[in-house]
Design a protein around this motif. Structure first.
Motif, mmCIF file in Angstrom:
data_model
loop_
_atom_site.group_PDB
_atom_site.id
_atom_site.type_symbol
_atom_site.label_atom_id
_atom_site.label_comp_id
_atom_site.label_asym_id
_atom_site.label_seq_id
_atom_site.Cartn_x
_atom_site.Cartn_y
_atom_site.Cartn_z
ATOM 1 N N ARG A 40 0.830 -1.209 0.000
ATOM 2 C CA ARG A 40 0.000 0.000 0.000
ATOM 3 C C ARG A 40 0.860 1.253 0.000
ATOM 4 O O ARG A 40 2.001 1.240 0.447
ATOM 5 C CB ARG A 40 -0.935 -0.015 1.210
ATOM 6 C CG ARG A 40 -1.961 -1.105 1.088
ATOM 7 C CD ARG A 40 -2.916 -1.139 2.240
ATOM 8 N NE ARG A 40 -3.747 -2.344 2.112
ATOM 9 C CZ ARG A 40 -4.213 -3.036 3.114
ATOM 10 N NH1 ARG A 40 -3.965 -2.666 4.355
ATOM 11 N NH2 ARG A 40 -4.941 -4.116 2.902
ATOM 12 N N VAL A 43 -17.931 0.572 -1.385
ATOM 13 C CA VAL A 43 -16.821 0.611 -0.434
ATOM 14 C C VAL A 43 -17.421 0.686 0.970
ATOM 15 O O VAL A 43 -18.414 1.373 1.201
ATOM 16 C CB VAL A 43 -15.867 1.798 -0.722
ATOM 17 C CG1 VAL A 43 -16.568 3.136 -0.618
ATOM 18 C CG2 VAL A 43 -14.649 1.761 0.177
ATOM 19 N N TRP A 44 -16.835 -0.062 1.898
ATOM 20 C CA TRP A 44 -17.304 -0.028 3.288
ATOM 21 C C TRP A 44 -17.004 1.328 3.909
ATOM 22 O O TRP A 44 -15.945 1.909 3.675
ATOM 23 C CB TRP A 44 -16.625 -1.121 4.109
ATOM 24 C CG TRP A 44 -17.066 -2.500 3.723
ATOM 25 C CD1 TRP A 44 -16.359 -3.399 2.977
ATOM 26 C CD2 TRP A 44 -18.289 -3.137 4.054
ATOM 27 N NE1 TRP A 44 -17.079 -4.555 2.820
ATOM 28 C CE2 TRP A 44 -18.280 -4.422 3.478
ATOM 29 C CE3 TRP A 44 -19.415 -2.749 4.782
ATOM 30 C CZ2 TRP A 44 -19.332 -5.312 3.608
ATOM 31 C CZ3 TRP A 44 -20.459 -3.644 4.906
ATOM 32 C CH2 TRP A 44 -20.415 -4.908 4.333
ATOM 33 N N ASN A 61 -13.656 1.999 5.566
ATOM 34 C CA ASN A 61 -12.451 1.940 4.740
ATOM 35 C C ASN A 61 -12.093 3.341 4.227
ATOM 36 O O ASN A 61 -12.200 3.654 3.054
ATOM 37 C CB ASN A 61 -12.646 0.963 3.579
ATOM 38 C CG ASN A 61 -11.343 0.596 2.912
ATOM 39 O OD1 ASN A 61 -10.334 1.267 3.076
ATOM 40 N ND2 ASN A 61 -11.381 -0.465 2.132
ATOM 41 N N ARG A 62 -11.659 4.179 5.156
ATOM 42 C CA ARG A 62 -11.367 5.577 4.848
ATOM 43 C C ARG A 62 -10.279 5.717 3.783
ATOM 44 O O ARG A 62 -10.327 6.626 2.961
ATOM 45 C CB ARG A 62 -10.952 6.333 6.112
ATOM 46 C CG ARG A 62 -12.009 6.385 7.199
ATOM 47 C CD ARG A 62 -13.326 7.020 6.781
ATOM 48 N NE ARG A 62 -13.150 8.302 6.136
ATOM 49 C CZ ARG A 62 -14.019 8.858 5.290
ATOM 50 N NH1 ARG A 62 -15.152 8.248 5.018
ATOM 51 N NH2 ARG A 62 -13.793 10.016 4.732
ATOM 52 N N ARG A 63 -9.308 4.858 3.800
ATOM 53 C CA ARG A 63 -8.222 4.944 2.815
ATOM 54 C C ARG A 63 -8.764 4.757 1.395
ATOM 55 O O ARG A 63 -8.415 5.505 0.479
ATOM 56 C CB ARG A 63 -7.159 3.899 3.134
ATOM 57 C CG ARG A 63 -5.917 4.052 2.325
ATOM 58 C CD ARG A 63 -4.866 3.059 2.786
ATOM 59 N NE ARG A 63 -3.595 3.414 2.195
ATOM 60 C CZ ARG A 63 -2.437 3.370 2.818
ATOM 61 N NH1 ARG A 63 -2.382 2.989 4.067
ATOM 62 N NH2 ARG A 63 -1.343 3.704 2.208
ATOM 63 N N ALA A 64 -9.618 3.760 1.207
ATOM 64 C CA ALA A 64 -10.210 3.524 -0.112
ATOM 65 C C ALA A 64 -11.123 4.676 -0.510
ATOM 66 O O ALA A 64 -11.110 5.117 -1.664
ATOM 67 C CB ALA A 64 -10.985 2.208 -0.117
#
Length: 75
Positions: A19, A47-48, A51-54
């Protein structure tokens, strides 16, 4: 009514050790290029919320949240 070609990203995953290298961004860009070549005028994905990064990735690529889903656990 006019048909609209719509592509959907089912799942994107990058291993933790990889990542932060732009791999997810490149994967999405390649899907976008493929979808455009097939005539798709939009791309959807899920997106869940945790899942802040996504979510940040998708937002920087120009994706907008259009739906919020609620789930209830069984009691």
């Amino acid at each position: 009514v006019q048909p609209v070609a719509h592509a959907r990203i089912g799942s994107v995953g990058v291993g933790a050790a990889h990542r932060g290298r732009g791999i997810g961004r490149e994967l999405v860009r390649r899907v976008e290029a493929w979808a455009a070549a097939k005539g798709a005028c939009r791309i959807g994905l899920n997106v869940w919320a945790f899942n802040r990064r996504a979510i940040r990735l998708y937002e920087t690529l120009g994706y907008d949240a259009t739906l919020t889903a609620y789930l209830r656990k069984r009691r």
